[in-house]
Enzyme design. Sequence first.
Site, PDB file in Angstrom:
ATOM      1  CB  SER A  70      -0.948  -0.035   1.210  1.00 34.30           C
ATOM      2  OG  SER A  70      -1.933   0.948   1.104  1.00 34.30           O
ATOM      3  CG  ASP A 123       7.222   5.119 -12.023  1.00 36.95           C
ATOM      4  OD1 ASP A 123       7.842   4.045 -12.156  1.00 36.95           O
ATOM      5  OD2 ASP A 123       5.975   5.199 -12.133  1.00 36.95           O
ATOM      6  CE  LYS A 128      -4.964  -2.634   1.420  1.00 34.05           C
ATOM      7  NZ  LYS A 128      -5.201  -1.279   0.890  1.00 34.05           N
TER       8      LYS A 128
END
Length: 443
Positions: free
Chosen positions: A300, A311, A325
């Site tokens: 999460s 990224d 998750k």
Amino acid sequence: MFGTRKGKKIALLAVVLFAMLAGGGFVAQKHCAAQAGNDYESIELFTDVLAIVKKSYVEEVDTKKLIYGAINGMLSSLDPHSSFMPPDMYKEMKIDTKGSFGGLGIEITIKDGILTVISPIEDTPAFRAGIKAGDQILKIDDRFTKDMTIMDAVKRMRGAKGTKVILTIVREGFDKPKDFTLVRDIIQVKSVRFSSLDNGYGYIRIAQFQEKTDDDLVKALATLKEENGGSLKGLVLDLRNDPGGLLDQAVKVADHFVEQGLIVYTEGREKDSRMQFNAHKGGTEPAYPMVVLINGGSASASEIVAGALQDHKRAVVMGTQSFGKGSVQTIIPLSDDSGLRLTTARYYTPNGRSIQAKGITPDIIVERAEIQPTEKKDGHIREKDLENHFESGEKVEGEDKKTEKGKVPAAKSDDQLKGDYQVLRALDLLKGWEILKTMNRAN
């Protein structure tokens, strides 16, 4: 037909719902009316069953208990993370985010229909007993967990300090299920821990994203810089076995290391579920090298941070595949102090990668291994081992603090970190990075 005054109220609610759904423009009216008709029939079926149970069940039953059970069943049919919280559970949930609660210190989910450990929280009964990420919980005490909701499992594992609970665990490598006896305790989760790994290199561990995680991170960074002469050469951000927590705190943590651009965005059916969270230029950390550590217990919010830094090419992600998750749960308070925990959206990294059921793939795969320190390194005798050898004459860095003004000696690493293979690999990578930069400057 309904048998009680409450039944008539429910029927009236169904009629009102029908009227609301059937409204709208002429083009959509036929579709809405059909949809509303189906909804009305379903609600009528529910009220029929409610009335029959109230009238004919072998014992008198409480209406609220029936309604709570119906809501719980409805939400558990959606996904493992949507659930209904009666007032007592809803109150406990709000306490959890503040970092103090009673129980075992274990984060769970339902995976493939089986109650599964996301991760144990550090320095808790579950962690000390040897519960691991990926463990499947077959029984809690004598109660099988099949068809048990997450909230029910949490309630059974909670309890007064000093009381015992037995978890029957299925784990890869076990010949048969094994019982773990745990003693409940007051769980005080320390969100952020930190240490200087070496001169100029810092280590920060985030165990869970709570209300004060960002504040604690700011203090940790300031202390590490102070311990290392005012700046850092590199940082290891440890998110292993971090089950997540508050979204806003994850965004703030990532914002410290990303100068601008998207951190995470969510996609859902409702307009309020479609959100974007961006970095701000103010307060961004210097662009020192970073390694983020993740594993199968990282879920999460921790996956959001790892995905954003990956990224943006701000950090090298190292370790093993994260949990996966990637769904957003919205907490909705209800009129009787109960609450809904409802999945309303999915998380996506800045590059549009969905985390759900996939997780974050490390840039460098490093499995966990324990290192046992030994006195003898390789058995070779060196010059310094010979009797009456003379010294080089060079001053050892940090030997005399007074002669090197402003120089701070390296802080000792925690004993636990010294034997942590993944942390040491991360530190080696950061040091190698610094060496290569020095070589490039020299050329």
